[in-house]
Write a protein that holds these residues in place. Structure first.
Motif, short mmCIF file in Angstrom:
data_model
loop_
_atom_site.label_atom_id
_atom_site.label_comp_id
_atom_site.label_asym_id
_atom_site.label_seq_id
_atom_site.Cartn_x
_atom_site.Cartn_y
_atom_site.Cartn_z
N ALA A 1 -4.40 0.23 -13.62
CA ALA A 1 -3.00 0.59 -13.35
C ALA A 1 -2.12 -0.17 -14.32
O ALA A 1 -2.41 -1.31 -14.67
CB ALA A 1 -2.61 0.26 -11.92
N ALA A 2 -1.05 0.46 -14.76
CA ALA A 2 -0.08 -0.20 -15.63
C ALA A 2 1.31 0.27 -15.24
O ALA A 2 1.62 1.46 -15.31
CB ALA A 2 -0.35 0.13 -17.09
N LEU A 3 2.12 -0.66 -14.76
CA LEU A 3 3.49 -0.37 -14.40
C LEU A 3 4.41 -1.31 -15.16
O LEU A 3 4.00 -2.40 -15.55
CB LEU A 3 3.72 -0.57 -12.89
CG LEU A 3 2.94 0.36 -11.97
CD1 LEU A 3 3.13 -0.07 -10.52
CD2 LEU A 3 3.40 1.79 -12.14
N LEU A 4 5.63 -0.90 -15.35
CA LEU A 4 6.61 -1.76 -15.99
C LEU A 4 7.32 -2.59 -14.92
O LEU A 4 7.30 -2.27 -13.74
CB LEU A 4 7.61 -0.91 -16.77
CG LEU A 4 6.98 -0.04 -17.87
CD1 LEU A 4 8.05 0.80 -18.54
CD2 LEU A 4 6.26 -0.89 -18.89
N LYS A 5 7.96 -3.65 -15.34
CA LYS A 5 8.61 -4.57 -14.41
C LYS A 5 9.76 -3.94 -13.64
O LYS A 5 10.12 -4.40 -12.57
CB LYS A 5 9.14 -5.80 -15.15
CG LYS A 5 8.05 -6.67 -15.70
CD LYS A 5 8.68 -7.85 -16.43
CE LYS A 5 7.65 -8.65 -17.19
NZ LYS A 5 8.28 -9.77 -17.90
N ASP A 6 10.33 -2.88 -14.18
CA ASP A 6 11.53 -2.32 -13.56
C ASP A 6 11.25 -1.21 -12.55
O ASP A 6 12.15 -0.46 -12.18
CB ASP A 6 12.48 -1.80 -14.63
CG ASP A 6 11.89 -0.66 -15.47
OD1 ASP A 6 10.67 -0.41 -15.35
OD2 ASP A 6 12.63 -0.04 -16.22
N VAL A 7 10.01 -1.11 -12.04
CA VAL A 7 9.70 -0.07 -11.06
C VAL A 7 10.42 -0.37 -9.75
O VAL A 7 10.66 -1.53 -9.39
CB VAL A 7 8.18 0.07 -10.80
CG1 VAL A 7 7.45 0.52 -12.02
CG2 VAL A 7 7.60 -1.18 -10.20
N THR A 8 10.77 0.69 -9.05
CA THR A 8 11.42 0.54 -7.75
C THR A 8 10.36 0.22 -6.70
O THR A 8 9.16 0.39 -6.93
CB THR A 8 12.14 1.84 -7.35
OG1 THR A 8 11.15 2.87 -7.16
CG2 THR A 8 13.16 2.27 -8.39
N THR A 9 10.83 -0.23 -5.55
CA THR A 9 9.92 -0.52 -4.45
C THR A 9 9.13 0.72 -4.07
O THR A 9 7.92 0.66 -3.85
CB THR A 9 10.71 -1.04 -3.24
OG1 THR A 9 11.47 -2.19 -3.64
CG2 THR A 9 9.79 -1.42 -2.09
N GLU A 10 9.82 1.87 -4.04
CA GLU A 10 9.14 3.12 -3.69
C GLU A 10 8.05 3.46 -4.71
O GLU A 10 6.95 3.88 -4.35
CB GLU A 10 10.16 4.26 -3.61
CG GLU A 10 9.53 5.58 -3.20
CD GLU A 10 10.56 6.70 -3.08
OE1 GLU A 10 10.16 7.85 -3.31
OE2 GLU A 10 11.72 6.41 -2.78
N GLN A 11 8.35 3.28 -6.00
CA GLN A 11 7.36 3.55 -7.04
C GLN A 11 6.17 2.60 -6.91
O GLN A 11 5.02 3.00 -7.13
CB GLN A 11 7.99 3.42 -8.42
CG GLN A 11 8.97 4.52 -8.75
CD GLN A 11 9.76 4.23 -10.02
OE1 GLN A 11 10.13 3.09 -10.29
NE2 GLN A 11 10.03 5.28 -10.78
N LEU A 12 6.43 1.36 -6.54
CA LEU A 12 5.35 0.40 -6.37
C LEU A 12 4.45 0.80 -5.21
O LEU A 12 3.22 0.78 -5.31
CB LEU A 12 5.91 -1.01 -6.15
CG LEU A 12 4.89 -2.13 -6.02
CD1 LEU A 12 3.99 -2.20 -7.25
CD2 LEU A 12 5.59 -3.46 -5.80
#
Length: 96
Positions: A3-14
């Protein structure tokens, strides 16, 4: 699964990401996907001849959805751009 997410993801996206990974799927943030596809596309020049075969049987909408997907857009982003629901995007992709 990776998995790779950016730091600015929303709580919902997380939370959505956790569900995706828990289901055994991989996940990349759309921005990461766009960058990977862009880099990969530069390695292989576009063919001069138009595509034939299975691609020729796609409807204009299927072609547009696949093009946007290839540009790295998420289903949500594709739905917003085409003014349709995410369900419609998923259905269109399933039909391709």
């Amino acid at each position: 699964m990776p998995a790779a997410l950016l730091k600015d993801v929303t709580t919902e996206q997380l939370f959505d990401a956790v569900r995706v990974i828990a289901a055994g799927d991989a996940l990349l943030a759309p921005a990461v996907t766009r960058r990977l596809i862009s880099e990969f596309a530069q390695l292989f020049p576009k063919p001069d001849a138009p595509s034939t075969g299975a691609l020729a049987t796609l409807t204009p909408r299927e072609t547009e959805v696949l093009r946007l997907l290839a540009e790295g857009l998420s289903n949500q982003e594709i739905a917003a751009q085409l003014v349709v629901t995410e369900e419609t995007v998923r259905h269109t992709l399933a039909m391709c």
